[in-house]
Design an enzyme around this catalytic site. Structure first.
Site, mmCIF file in Angstrom:
data_model
loop_
_atom_site.group_PDB
_atom_site.id
_atom_site.type_symbol
_atom_site.label_atom_id
_atom_site.label_comp_id
_atom_site.label_asym_id
_atom_site.label_seq_id
_atom_site.Cartn_x
_atom_site.Cartn_y
_atom_site.Cartn_z
ATOM 1 N N HIS A 155 0.832 -1.214 0.000
ATOM 2 C CA HIS A 155 0.000 0.000 0.000
ATOM 3 C C HIS A 155 0.868 1.266 0.000
ATOM 4 C CE1 HIS A 155 -3.399 -2.642 1.285
ATOM 5 N NE2 HIS A 155 -2.445 -3.239 1.968
ATOM 6 N N SER A 276 14.640 21.900 -16.247
ATOM 7 C CA SER A 276 13.409 22.646 -16.461
ATOM 8 C C SER A 276 13.764 23.939 -17.179
ATOM 9 C CB SER A 276 12.764 22.950 -15.108
ATOM 10 O OG SER A 276 11.959 24.104 -15.203
ATOM 11 N N LYS A 282 16.068 22.534 -11.077
ATOM 12 C CA LYS A 282 15.378 21.248 -11.232
ATOM 13 C C LYS A 282 16.165 20.215 -12.027
ATOM 14 C CE LYS A 282 11.448 20.275 -10.798
ATOM 15 N NZ LYS A 282 10.064 19.877 -11.026
ATOM 16 N N GLU A 289 9.390 8.860 -16.726
ATOM 17 C CA GLU A 289 8.045 9.395 -16.990
ATOM 18 C C GLU A 289 7.594 9.070 -18.410
ATOM 19 O OE1 GLU A 289 7.652 13.349 -14.203
ATOM 20 O OE2 GLU A 289 8.989 13.452 -15.900
#
Ligand code: ARG
Length: 460
Positions: A155, A276, A282, A289
């Protein structure tokens, strides 16, 4: 004039040419088409259906066309409709009337089935190779991390301490099944469609075993009606890719999570991270992804072809021309995904201390205390309850269960004695059951995967 123009008195409308054509994408099949035609013409000659001289001319013509395509000299003309007719038309231009004999005892229906099937079969092998390399990476990381402790989760909540090696081998297990699936599809679909002709076979005395051998198939397909409309091989690779990508997407999701400042279990290498455009600080996990995103696209291609195929009456229908683009797309995207996933894993930094620190949150060894009490003869339900009270004590003191002193534990239940060991190490090392996370069990798993990899390497 079209190669099939005999019964027509008007030219096809321009828009029809565009709508009907698969040439813009089935060019991809030119090698399979040329090899298939060479094998077919050789067989025709061997069977006395055309002369040896004809077969020789056809082969020379086809090899010339192959060079033209590879040197970018081939003139693509969309009104040729598809790769099969484009090549045949060029052959006739090159060698004249002899070229017109090539299509004896053949139809584009068996031709496209041969070409596309062989293309897909080869890709099954490409995938198996890529997956093997990926499994090697998981095994190598595992070998270095048998004693690297991390929180095992259910979980997405801290559950029990496991080793990072163990976690990596979970993925090795998934990708091993993928490897097997691609190989099984290869085996199941390695049947020769050539000679099925349009749908019913041919009256010419062909020898399908001959082309089977020449093209590297295991055997000729058994029923021509099925064969010319069968796209199971394409659906299987789309499914295999979907499953493979689902697995790749799961590790990708973990890489995304693990590289957050909240987890910080890994640091992705600069080579496989992106920046970024606005936030200078970043470093983004675009690779995992994108793999996660491309997985959706792979499922889409599977569902698209399943939908194309449903409800098709026997035998060939032009609907099946819609089989190729999705397969090409899935294959291309999945092959690059697996390659880049492999490199991302190989180059990431594993932050062992952070993993260990994370294990100090969430009382990961609670089950161990319960198991300890069970060994002292206390029924599990009661042991569970006592442990719950120990966890509550740790919570109230703001420490992890593993950091409670013996006196504190004794205050919960006097039967807890100095032989109690709630350390993360003891917890992990004690899970020696088959398939468990203890180092000795993990070493056996590593051996299992190494044997598997060795077997594949020996075969190739
Ligand atoms: N371009 C076609 C395809 O990809 C080749 C087969 C065409 N056969 C036919 N009978 N029209 O499916």
């Amino acid at each position: 004039m079209k190669l099939w123009g005999g019964r027509f008195s008007k030219q096809a409308a321009k828009i029809l040419d565009e709508f009907n054509a698969s040439l813009p994408f089935d060019k991809e099949l030119y090698i399979e088409d040329i090899e298939g035609s060479i094998a077919h013409s050789q067989m025709l000659a061997k069977q006395g259906i055309i002369t040896n001289e004809d077969a020789k001319k056809i082969k020379e013509g086809l090899l010339k066309i192959k060079k033209e395509i590879e040197n970018n000299e081939f003139k693509w003309d969309i009104s040729d409709e598809d790769i099969h007719m484009a090549i045949e038309k060029r052959l006739i231009e090159l060698i004249g009337d002899t070229g017109k004999k090539l299509h004896t005892a053949r139809s584009r229906n068996d031709q496209v089935a041969v070409d596309f099937r062989r293309w897909v079969l080869k890709r099954n092998l490409d995938f198996s190779k890529k997956i093997k390399e990926l499994i090697e990476v998981f095994v190598n990381i595992a070998k270095e991390n048998i004693n690297t402790i991390m929180p095992g989760m259910t979980h997405l909540q801290h559950a029990q301490p496991i080793s990072f090696a163990y976690h990596m081998l979970a993925y090795a297990s998934m990708f091993k099944r993928d490897y097997e699936r691609f190989m099984e599809s290869y085996k199941r679909n390695n049947k020769n469609p050539l000679g099925c002709a349009a749908l019913a076979g041919t009256p010419h005395p062909i020898d399908r075993n001959e082309t089977t051998k020449a093209l590297g198939f295991d055997e000729p397909s058994v029923n021509c009606l099925d064969t010319v409309s069968d796209r199971d091989f394409a659906l299987e690779i789309l499914f295999n890719i979907s499953m493979l990508m689902m697995h790749a997407s799961r590790i990708s999701e973990e890489l995304v999570l693990w590289s957050t400042s909240e987890f910080a279990f890994i640091t992705l290498s600069d080579e496989y991270s992106t920046g970024s455009s606005i936030m200078p600080q970043k470093k983004n996990p675009d690779v995992p992804e994108l793999i996660r995103g491309k997985t959706g696209r792979a499922y889409g291609n599977l569902i698209a072809l399943l939908t194309v195929m449903k409800g098709l009456p026997l035998a060939y229908n032009k609907d099946t021309q819609e089989d190729k683009e999705g397969v090409f797309d899935s294959v291309k995207n999945a092959l690059i995904s697996i390659e880049i996933l492999k490199e991302t894993l190989k180059t990431m930094k594993i932050n062992k201390e952070n993993m260990y620190k994370a294990c100090k949150k969430g009382h990961l060894t609670a089950t161990d205390l319960a198991d300890y009490l069970v060994k002292k003869g206390i029924p599990f339900r009661e042991a569970h309850h006592i442990t719950g009270r120990a966890v509550a004590l740790a919570e109230s003191k703001g420490v992890d269960l593993s950091d409670l002193s013996l006196d504190e534990l004794k205050s919960i239940d006097a039967r807890i004695d100095k032989d109690v060991d709630l350390s993360l190490e003891n917890s992990m090392n004690s899970r020696k059951s088959f398939g468990g996370t203890a180092p000795e069990s993990v070493k056996k798993q590593i051996e299992y995967f190494e044997n598997f990899l060795k077997e594949i390497n020996d075969k190739n």
